[in-house]
Write a protein that holds these residues in place. Structure first.
Motif, PDB file in Angstrom:
ATOM      1  N   ARG A 146     -19.828 -58.669 -32.979  1.00 59.96           N
ATOM      2  CA  ARG A 146     -19.147 -59.330 -31.855  1.00 59.96           C
ATOM      3  C   ARG A 146     -17.795 -59.894 -32.289  1.00 59.96           C
ATOM      4  O   ARG A 146     -16.866 -59.987 -31.486  1.00 59.96           O
TER       5      ARG A 146
ATOM      6  N   CYS B   3     -25.755 -58.064 -41.624  1.00 60.73           N
ATOM      7  CA  CYS B   3     -26.066 -59.083 -40.615  1.00 60.73           C
ATOM      8  C   CYS B   3     -26.563 -60.363 -41.279  1.00 60.73           C
ATOM      9  O   CYS B   3     -27.527 -60.351 -42.049  1.00 60.73           O
TER      10      CYS B   3
ATOM     11  N   ASP C 149     -18.717 -58.298 -21.516  1.00 62.17           N
ATOM     12  CA  ASP C 149     -19.168 -57.389 -22.568  1.00 62.17           C
ATOM     13  C   ASP C 149     -19.169 -55.941 -22.093  1.00 62.17           C
ATOM     14  O   ASP C 149     -18.887 -55.016 -22.868  1.00 62.17           O
TER      15      ASP C 149
ATOM     16  N   ASN D 110     -27.612 -60.144 -25.942  1.00 57.20           N
ATOM     17  CA  ASN D 110     -26.577 -59.170 -26.311  1.00 57.20           C
ATOM     18  C   ASN D 110     -26.702 -58.616 -27.733  1.00 57.20           C
ATOM     19  O   ASN D 110     -25.902 -57.782 -28.147  1.00 57.20           O
ATOM     20  N   CYS D 111     -27.686 -59.072 -28.509  1.00 58.97           N
ATOM     21  CA  CYS D 111     -27.877 -58.540 -29.859  1.00 58.97           C
ATOM     22  C   CYS D 111     -28.333 -57.084 -29.788  1.00 58.97           C
ATOM     23  O   CYS D 111     -29.243 -56.745 -29.023  1.00 58.97           O
TER      24      CYS D 111
ATOM     25  N   THR E 253     -20.815 -64.985 -31.805  1.00 52.86           N
ATOM     26  CA  THR E 253     -22.224 -65.099 -32.186  1.00 52.86           C
ATOM     27  C   THR E 253     -23.026 -64.316 -31.162  1.00 52.86           C
ATOM     28  O   THR E 253     -22.518 -63.946 -30.098  1.00 52.86           O
ATOM     29  N   SER E 254     -24.286 -64.045 -31.478  1.00 50.26           N
ATOM     30  CA  SER E 254     -25.097 -63.233 -30.570  1.00 50.26           C
ATOM     31  C   SER E 254     -26.139 -64.087 -29.861  1.00 50.26           C
ATOM     32  O   SER E 254     -26.445 -65.207 -30.272  1.00 50.26           O
ATOM     33  N   THR E 255     -26.669 -63.538 -28.790  1.00 53.09           N
ATOM     34  CA  THR E 255     -27.815 -64.115 -28.096  1.00 53.09           C
ATOM     35  C   THR E 255     -28.923 -63.064 -28.093  1.00 53.09           C
ATOM     36  O   THR E 255     -28.688 -61.891 -28.422  1.00 53.09           O
TER      37      THR E 255
ATOM     38  N   CYS F 125     -27.617 -51.941 -34.298  1.00 58.75           N
ATOM     39  CA  CYS F 125     -26.291 -52.487 -34.591  1.00 58.75           C
ATOM     40  C   CYS F 125     -25.670 -51.766 -35.793  1.00 58.75           C
ATOM     41  O   CYS F 125     -26.304 -51.653 -36.858  1.00 58.75           O
TER      42      CYS F 125
ATOM     43  N   ARG G 189     -30.341 -67.696 -33.657  1.00 56.50           N
ATOM     44  CA  ARG G 189     -29.306 -66.677 -33.877  1.00 56.50           C
ATOM     45  C   ARG G 189     -27.899 -67.154 -33.511  1.00 56.50           C
ATOM     46  O   ARG G 189     -26.923 -66.712 -34.102  1.00 56.50           O
TER      47      ARG G 189
ATOM     48  N   CYS H 230     -21.794 -63.224 -35.896  1.00 54.89           N
ATOM     49  CA  CYS H 230     -22.159 -61.829 -35.644  1.00 54.89           C
ATOM     50  C   CYS H 230     -20.930 -60.969 -35.938  1.00 54.89           C
ATOM     51  O   CYS H 230     -19.928 -61.056 -35.209  1.00 54.89           O
TER      52      CYS H 230
END
Length: 638
Positions: free
Chosen positions: A113, A181, A255, A169-170, A164-166, A175, A105, A110
């Motif tokens: 984000r 996405c 965040d 935090n996704c 970008t997401s992890t 979302c 990912r 993202c």
């Protein structure tokens, strides 16, 4: 035609690929892969440099009719396989297979984000502001959202973690940008593909159940082909462990501030508690010492400053979790931050609390202003074997470096492979005529403080004879820095040093110069392909035994001793042999390449285990005479 004929002089590849040359080892490998796919067997293949293993497994994969997942060692190799090699084979075979590319990912933009970062507006430099603008322009036109598409924002830029997401935090199904996405789109394409190209990090993340939703992808596959498989044990070890970094904690605080401003502007105490996390993170970093270091956790766990810093961090994190619990109903972003806070608190407790499991090792690393706490399993074989058992079908493991001598015992033991067929194919390149192995005479023992200086004195005439055009590969940054300082005023050729520019830039400069000398450590020992005369000499300073002071290596050695096994024989020696083979593999990359390999470590000739290393290398003439090196480069008989 069978697969061997397809790779023969009159096969479809010969018609499709300009300059294609049939190679017997490639045909042998293709036949073995085809048989494994048909029978659902496990196959381990070492295919020497120049075998052409990519075509050797792609052709049977596309012809098998099975759903195949192909995993590579790096994202760079993944892109090359998907965008270059796979289209060639698919066109040559006229195979109507659906293909897809899927990365982790963190490789996809993202949109959520990106928007949050733009609204937050707090960036640490003008350079990041400019990079964010470029990303915004690119975001409006990209179809895949793969960050590799945008060359004018470096892969190492600190802006990427912001957009970008992890898995932490996704927002997943909650979302607001889910319909657009990029990651979700890539996963949908992956689910529909006949042949899917991933990388080992993604494969192992799935194995560790770290990528939510990705587990739905793998059970449908009937065959797995794992290229650059020598990297698998270490990557799987990382993903089957647990870790917590200062950066993860800082991102939670940052965040939370962003989401509080968006959905809970009146909840000022939440912001204050999020901002209070950063001083606690810095306190722990300072307590772990100012220097960059990797060590066992037990070495610092009892220090009063560390005990106090851990307590402060627990308190700051607990206070933030209390506020997040109250604020979570205000918005999906805050709800996500609450979940992350709970997870990070559990990790912090597991990584710094009482030691409970002797099958794992707890350690820490400090680098710059950051730190990471880790728990690493000492033996992943049972877990990996469970993965293979749970996923019946064909498994193919291949690389240029898997065997020690003629045996796959070390590689198979690390992954728990039991019932497998092994195939070792030598390189088709003519090492006997196109390469020379030189052992500089009269060098001191590598433990001597004057070893590196003596080595450099010995190889300087070699660099003169080769007219530069050399890699000097080191096993430590300390030796590399000493060599850079020693050579700078003695070398008549461009000197390129790892760390002075990104790896890709150094390689472009090396190729363009045509007579440069490049000094590198671990990242230059593998995955580097310089063909032609620009690289005509590879010099390796020491046998690449893993540093015994490394915490994971240290724990493995202790564990093997406790089990009554010889850690040198079963772990340190075979690991060093495979690493050396990777470094040696940089020299001859094409059928017309010629070059001298310089192995400086005198233990190759003075210790009994030196024969294990030498027997694992391609057959080539050896000498201890500098005159033969000069004659080789002058075009005479080696």
């Amino acid at each position: 035609m069978d697969v061997a004929e397809l790779l023969g002089p009159h096969g479809l590849l010969a018609r499709q690929v300009s300059g294609f040359a049939p190679r017997l080892p490639q045909q042998q490998m293709a036949e073995a892969v085809a048989a494994a796919l048909e029978e659902g067997d496990t196959l381990v293949v070492e295919a020497g440099t120049g075998t052409g293993k990519t075509y050797a497994y792609l052709i049977p994969a596309l012809l098998s009719g099975a759903r195949v997942i192909i995993s590579t060692g790096t994202r760079h190799l993944q892109d090359q396989l998907y965008h270059q090699d796979l289209p060639v084979v698919r066109q040559a075979l006229n195979a109507p297979v659906r293909t897809a590319l899927l990365k982790g990912r963190g490789n996809y933009l993202c949109r959520y984000r990106l928007q949050a970062t733009e609204q937050d507006g707090r960036l640490s430099s003008r350079e990041q502001v400019a990079e964010l603008r470029r990303i915004r322009v690119w975001a409006g036109r990209t179809r895949r959202g793969d960050i590799a598409e945008i060359p004018d924002v470096p892969e190492t830029s600190l802006i990427w973690p912001r957009v970008t997401s992890t898995v932490d935090n996704c927002l997943g199904q909650d979302c607001p940008q889910l319909a657009d996405c990029f990651l979700a789109k890539a996963r949908r394409e992956a689910l529909a593909a006949d042949v899917l190209v991933i990388n080992h990090h993604l494969f192992c993340a799935d194995m560790a159940i770290k990528e939510t939703g990705f587990a739905e992808l793998l059970p449908g596959a009937e065959a797995f082909i794992l290229d650059e498989a020598h990297q698998l044990p270490d990557i799987a070890t990382h993903f089957l462990g647990r870790s917590l970094s200062g950066r993860q904690l800082s991102e939670l605080g940052r965040d939370t501030v962003v989401e509080q401003a968006r959905d809970a502007a009146d909840f000022a105490d939440l912001r204050r508690r999020a901002e209070a996390l950063e001083p606690a993170i810095l306190t722990l970093r300072q307590a772990l010492g100012t220097a960059d270091r990797r060590a066992l956790w037990r070495e610092v766990a009892g220090l009063p400053a560390v005990v106090e810093a851990i307590a402060q961090l627990h308190e700051a994190l607990d206070r933030l979790r209390e506020a997040l619990k109250e604020g979570a109903p205000r918005g999906k972003g805050l709800e996500n931050c609450q979940r992350r806070g709970e997870d990070l608190a559990l990790r912090l407790a597991a990584l710094t609390g009482e030691e409970s499991n002797l099958d794992n090792v707890r350690w820490f690393e400090t680098r710059g202003r950051g730190f990471t706490l880790s728990l690493t399993p000492l033996d992943i074989a049972p877990k990996f074997q469970e993965r293979l058992t749970a996923q019946p079908g064909a498994w193919v493991f291949t690389s240029a470096t898997l065997a020690v001598g003629q045996s796959f015992e070390h590689f198979a033991a690390r992954l728990g492979l039991r019932d497998y067929a092994g195939l070792r194919l030598d390189s088709p390149f003519d090492f006997a005529h196109n390469a020379l192995l030189y052992h500089p005479p009269d060098l001191p023992d590598p433990t001597s403080p004057r070893y590196t200086a003596a080595l450099l004195e010995a190889v300087l005439p070699v660099l003169t004879a080769s007219r530069g055009r050399a890699f000097l590969l080191f096993t430590s940054f300390r030796a590399l820095r000493e060599a850079a300082a020693w050579l700078v005023d003695r070398l008549d050729y461009p000197l390129l040093v790892q760390g002075e520019a990104p790896k890709g830039v150094l390689l472009r400069q090396f190729r363009a110069a045509g007579n440069a000398v490049l000094l590198g450590t671990a990242s230059f020992w593998e995955g580097v392909d310089v063909r032609g005369e620009a690289l005509s000499c590879v010099i390796i300073d020491r046998l690449p035994f893993a540093a015994p002071g490394d915490p994971v290596v240290q724990a493995r050695i202790e564990s093997l001793r406790q089990r009554g096994e010889d850690p040198f024989r079963y772990y340190q020696l075979p690991h060093a042999v495979i690493t050396l083979k990777q470094g040696v593999g940089r020299l001859i990359r094409d059928v017309s390449d010629r070059g001298v390999l310089v192995l400086c470590d005198p233990r190759l000739l003075t210790k009994s285990y030196g024969r294990v290393f030498l027997d694992s290398l391609p057959p080539m003439p050896r000498t201890r005479k500098l005159e033969r090196v000069r004659a080789f480069f002058a075009g005479g008989d080696a």
